[in-house]
Design an enzyme around this catalytic site. Sequence first.
Site, PDB file in Angstrom:
ATOM      1  N   ASP A  99       0.767  -1.501  -0.039  1.00  0.00           N
ATOM      2  CA  ASP A  99      -0.270  -0.174   0.116  1.00  0.00           C
ATOM      3  C   ASP A  99       0.995   1.489   0.096  1.00  0.00           C
ATOM      4  O   ASP A  99       1.431   1.396   0.703  1.00  0.00           O
ATOM      5  CB  ASP A  99      -0.728   0.159   0.975  1.00  0.00           C
ATOM      6  N   HIS A 101      -0.605   4.345   0.278  1.00  0.00           N
ATOM      7  CA  HIS A 101      -1.553   5.608   0.716  1.00  0.00           C
ATOM      8  C   HIS A 101      -0.198   6.682   1.812  1.00  0.00           C
ATOM      9  O   HIS A 101      -0.617   5.134   2.890  1.00  0.00           O
ATOM     10  CB  HIS A 101      -2.593   5.614   0.482  1.00  0.00           C
ATOM     11  N   SER A 152      -5.069  -4.104   2.204  1.00  0.00           N
ATOM     12  CA  SER A 152      -4.208  -4.026   3.164  1.00  0.00           C
ATOM     13  C   SER A 152      -4.757  -4.018   4.773  1.00  0.00           C
ATOM     14  O   SER A 152      -3.974  -4.604   5.317  1.00  0.00           O
ATOM     15  CB  SER A 152      -4.095  -2.054   2.952  1.00  0.00           C
TER      16      SER A 152
HETATM   17 CO1  B1M Z   1      -6.256   5.329  -4.054  1.00  0.00          CO
HETATM   18  N1  B1M Z   1      -7.208   4.597  -3.889  1.00  0.00           N
HETATM   19  N2  B1M Z   1      -4.982   4.083  -4.978  1.00  0.00           N
HETATM   20  N3  B1M Z   1      -4.542   6.575  -4.278  1.00  0.00           N
HETATM   21  N4  B1M Z   1      -7.128   6.523  -3.347  1.00  0.00           N
HETATM   22  C1  B1M Z   1      -8.159   5.237  -2.816  1.00  0.00           C
HETATM   23  C2  B1M Z   1      -7.990   4.232  -1.188  1.00  0.00           C
HETATM   24  C3  B1M Z   1     -10.062   4.651  -3.085  1.00  0.00           C
HETATM   25  C4  B1M Z   1     -10.824   3.908  -2.332  1.00  0.00           C
HETATM   26  C5  B1M Z   1      -9.799   5.678  -4.144  1.00  0.00           C
HETATM   27  C6  B1M Z   1     -11.330   4.345  -4.854  1.00  0.00           C
HETATM   28  O1  B1M Z   1     -11.336   3.130  -5.947  1.00  0.00           O
HETATM   29  N5  B1M Z   1     -12.861   5.742  -4.526  1.00  0.00           N
HETATM   30  C7  B1M Z   1      -9.327   3.072  -4.132  1.00  0.00           C
HETATM   31  C8  B1M Z   1      -9.501   1.681  -3.043  1.00  0.00           C
HETATM   32  C9  B1M Z   1     -10.290   0.341  -2.965  1.00  0.00           C
HETATM   33  C10 B1M Z   1     -10.461  -0.366  -1.807  1.00  0.00           C
HETATM   34  O2  B1M Z   1      -8.952  -0.897  -1.756  1.00  0.00           O
HETATM   35  N6  B1M Z   1     -11.405  -0.297  -1.118  1.00  0.00           N
HETATM   36  C11 B1M Z   1      -7.622   3.101  -4.112  1.00  0.00           C
HETATM   37  C12 B1M Z   1      -6.686   2.955  -5.532  1.00  0.00           C
HETATM   38  C13 B1M Z   1      -8.188   1.526  -6.018  1.00  0.00           C
HETATM   39  C14 B1M Z   1      -5.787   2.601  -5.521  1.00  0.00           C
HETATM   40  C15 B1M Z   1      -4.985   2.405  -7.035  1.00  0.00           C
HETATM   41  C16 B1M Z   1      -5.543   0.465  -7.122  1.00  0.00           C
HETATM   42  C17 B1M Z   1      -5.361   2.643  -8.291  1.00  0.00           C
HETATM   43  C18 B1M Z   1      -4.614   1.832  -9.268  1.00  0.00           C
HETATM   44  O3  B1M Z   1      -3.392   2.236  -9.289  1.00  0.00           O
HETATM   45  N7  B1M Z   1      -5.461   1.721  -9.931  1.00  0.00           N
HETATM   46  C19 B1M Z   1      -3.264   2.132  -6.743  1.00  0.00           C
HETATM   47  C20 B1M Z   1      -3.115   2.006  -5.265  1.00  0.00           C
HETATM   48  C21 B1M Z   1      -1.538   1.389  -5.040  1.00  0.00           C
HETATM   49  C22 B1M Z   1      -1.674   0.703  -3.853  1.00  0.00           C
HETATM   50  O4  B1M Z   1      -1.783   1.229  -2.649  1.00  0.00           O
HETATM   51  N8  B1M Z   1      -0.528  -0.089  -4.249  1.00  0.00           N
HETATM   52  C23 B1M Z   1      -3.834   3.938  -5.611  1.00  0.00           C
HETATM   53  C24 B1M Z   1      -3.352   4.787  -5.766  1.00  0.00           C
HETATM   54  C25 B1M Z   1      -2.834   6.041  -5.323  1.00  0.00           C
HETATM   55  C26 B1M Z   1      -2.214   7.641  -5.180  1.00  0.00           C
HETATM   56  C27 B1M Z   1      -0.917   7.014  -5.518  1.00  0.00           C
HETATM   57  C28 B1M Z   1      -2.705   8.078  -7.159  1.00  0.00           C
HETATM   58  C29 B1M Z   1      -2.926   8.175  -4.477  1.00  0.00           C
HETATM   59  C30 B1M Z   1      -2.532   8.655  -3.069  1.00  0.00           C
HETATM   60  C31 B1M Z   1      -0.848   9.414  -2.689  1.00  0.00           C
HETATM   61  C32 B1M Z   1      -0.644   9.447  -1.188  1.00  0.00           C
HETATM   62  O5  B1M Z   1      -0.820   8.778  -0.821  1.00  0.00           O
HETATM   63  N9  B1M Z   1       0.607   9.936  -1.294  1.00  0.00           N
HETATM   64  C33 B1M Z   1      -4.569   7.676  -3.476  1.00  0.00           C
HETATM   65  C34 B1M Z   1      -5.803   8.480  -3.680  1.00  0.00           C
HETATM   66  C35 B1M Z   1      -5.225  10.354  -3.224  1.00  0.00           C
HETATM   67  C36 B1M Z   1      -6.277   8.296  -2.564  1.00  0.00           C
HETATM   68  C37 B1M Z   1      -8.145   8.594  -2.607  1.00  0.00           C
HETATM   69  C38 B1M Z   1      -8.716   9.215  -3.229  1.00  0.00           C
HETATM   70  C39 B1M Z   1      -7.332   9.593  -0.918  1.00  0.00           C
HETATM   71  C40 B1M Z   1      -6.527   8.937   0.262  1.00  0.00           C
HETATM   72  C41 B1M Z   1      -6.655  10.239   1.113  1.00  0.00           C
HETATM   73  O6  B1M Z   1      -5.033  10.380   0.654  1.00  0.00           O
HETATM   74  N10 B1M Z   1      -7.487  10.325   1.735  1.00  0.00           N
HETATM   75  C42 B1M Z   1      -9.309   7.476  -2.112  1.00  0.00           C
HETATM   76  C43 B1M Z   1     -10.369   7.889  -1.644  1.00  0.00           C
HETATM   77  C44 B1M Z   1     -10.836   7.986  -0.620  1.00  0.00           C
HETATM   78  O7  B1M Z   1      -9.698   7.469   0.788  1.00  0.00           O
HETATM   79  N11 B1M Z   1     -11.707   9.024  -0.280  1.00  0.00           N
HETATM   80  C45 B1M Z   1      -8.636   6.926  -2.788  1.00  0.00           C
HETATM   81  C46 B1M Z   1      -7.038  11.216   2.562  1.00  0.00           C
HETATM   82  C47 B1M Z   1      -6.776  10.809   3.902  1.00  0.00           C
HETATM   83  C48 B1M Z   1      -6.091  12.380   5.110  1.00  0.00           C
HETATM   84  O8  B1M Z   1      -7.473  10.292   4.983  1.00  0.00           O
HETATM   85  O9  B1M Z   1      -5.360   7.895   4.409  1.00  0.00           O
HETATM   86  O10 B1M Z   1      -8.112   7.516   5.052  1.00  0.00           O
HETATM   87  P1  B1M Z   1      -7.098   8.216   5.546  1.00  0.00           P
HETATM   88  O11 B1M Z   1      -6.942   8.957   6.384  1.00  0.00           O
HETATM   89  C49 B1M Z   1      -7.716   9.177   7.916  1.00  0.00           C
HETATM   90  C50 B1M Z   1      -8.302   7.835   8.521  1.00  0.00           C
HETATM   91  O12 B1M Z   1      -8.091   6.850   7.400  1.00  0.00           O
HETATM   92  C51 B1M Z   1      -7.181   7.605   9.286  1.00  0.00           C
HETATM   93  O13 B1M Z   1      -7.013   9.084   9.756  1.00  0.00           O
HETATM   94  C52 B1M Z   1      -6.787   9.467   8.989  1.00  0.00           C
HETATM   95  C53 B1M Z   1      -7.824  11.743   9.048  1.00  0.00           C
HETATM   96  O14 B1M Z   1      -7.509  11.332  10.641  1.00  0.00           O
HETATM   97  N12 B1M Z   1      -5.723   6.797   9.199  1.00  0.00           N
HETATM   98  C54 B1M Z   1      -5.473   6.601  11.062  1.00  0.00           C
HETATM   99  C55 B1M Z   1      -5.568   6.346   8.526  1.00  0.00           C
HETATM  100  N13 B1M Z   1      -4.786   5.668   8.699  1.00  0.00           N
HETATM  101  C56 B1M Z   1      -4.826   5.731  10.237  1.00  0.00           C
HETATM  102  C57 B1M Z   1      -3.667   5.375  11.232  1.00  0.00           C
HETATM  103  C58 B1M Z   1      -3.870   5.334  12.107  1.00  0.00           C
HETATM  104  C59 B1M Z   1      -4.798   5.554  12.515  1.00  0.00           C
HETATM  105  C60 B1M Z   1      -6.161   6.285  11.807  1.00  0.00           C
HETATM  106  O15 B1M Z   1      -3.097   4.741  13.502  1.00  0.00           O
HETATM  107  C61 B1M Z   1      -1.606   4.503  13.105  1.00  0.00           C
END
Ligand code: B1M
Length: 214
Positions: A99, A101, A152
């Site tokens: 992963d 992200h 993940s």
């Molecule tokens: Co990706 N991606 N992505 N992506 N991406 C998602 C996660 C996805 C839901 C989008 C979608 O399809 N709707 C989907 C996942 C599907 C699934 O498995 N259910 C997805 C996919 C499919 C993919 C790829 C497979 C796409 C492809 O290549 N075909 C690929 C995967 C690559 C890989 O990981 N091997 C991929 C790639 C990417 C980018 C690189 C383009 C980019 C990431 C850039 C980066 O992180 N440096 C990206 C992004 C930006 C997203 C979305 C749009 C936004 C994620 C984000 O940064 N959110 C995402 C859709 C979404 O989430 N709405 C998506 C903002 C961030 C602050 O929130 O990380 O959730 P988040 O953290 C939150 C909580 O979750 C929590 O606290 C935070 C808030 O305070 N939290 C924790 C997180 N970790 C924590 C740990 C903790 C405590 C809390 O304690 C240890």
Amino acid sequence: LPLEERLTRYVVEGSKDGLLPDLDEALQKYDDPLDIINGPLMTGMDEVGRLFNDNQLIVAEVLQSAEVMKASVAHLEPYMEKAQSETKGKVLLATVKGDVHDIGKNLVEIILSNNGYEVINLGIKVPPEQLIDACRRERPDVVGLSGLLVKSAQQMVLTAQDMKEADIDTPILVGGAALTRKFTDNRIAPQYDGPVLYAKDAMNGLDLTNRLRN
Ligand code: B1M
């Protein structure tokens, strides 16, 4: 457009033109910079996720949105509340194997280190072996695992199993969009000897980490 909509739009459009002045304006308006991240900027990220899911955005465009989010967090970080306290403990942080992200994980790092924790951020795609080595070397009080993909969540189960086999029982904090408390309690926790706690966001991660100390 109103300020909030402009902020959401920078993320959705992956554009930084005018971003910093608008963030400065938001800093005047909001008491807590984290509310800017959790509010209008997260609204943008959720929209990006929705559009990506609908095939209306390609990965390169999502990456630009991620850049806007990262630049925003970097700009807001100096204004976030910092607790002046002695070191409360050491936290090892990682995005799990497979992963990439890392925006959420890096937010957790900022919140924890602003609140007295020493954070060792191992980065992305961290395999269990690397975590185990780091646990032995660093002796952390908490291991934080982040992961956004459905696979993940499964990887966290495997990571917990490997850590248990390596005789590690350091509390684990897990978070990320594909994860739920139910999955954590039913699937990850039974594979591990130490506590496994689910955090819904970064602030909740801080609360749980604080509670582990008491
Ligand atoms: Co990706 N991606 N992505 N992506 N991406 C998602 C996660 C996805 C839901 C989008 C979608 O399809 N709707 C989907 C996942 C599907 C699934 O498995 N259910 C997805 C996919 C499919 C993919 C790829 C497979 C796409 C492809 O290549 N075909 C690929 C995967 C690559 C890989 O990981 N091997 C991929 C790639 C990417 C980018 C690189 C383009 C980019 C990431 C850039 C980066 O992180 N440096 C990206 C992004 C930006 C997203 C979305 C749009 C936004 C994620 C984000 O940064 N959110 C995402 C859709 C979404 O989430 N709405 C998506 C903002 C961030 C602050 O929130 O990380 O959730 P988040 O953290 C939150 C909580 O979750 C929590 O606290 C935070 C808030 O305070 N939290 C924790 C997180 N970790 C924590 C740990 C903790 C405590 C809390 O304690 C240890």
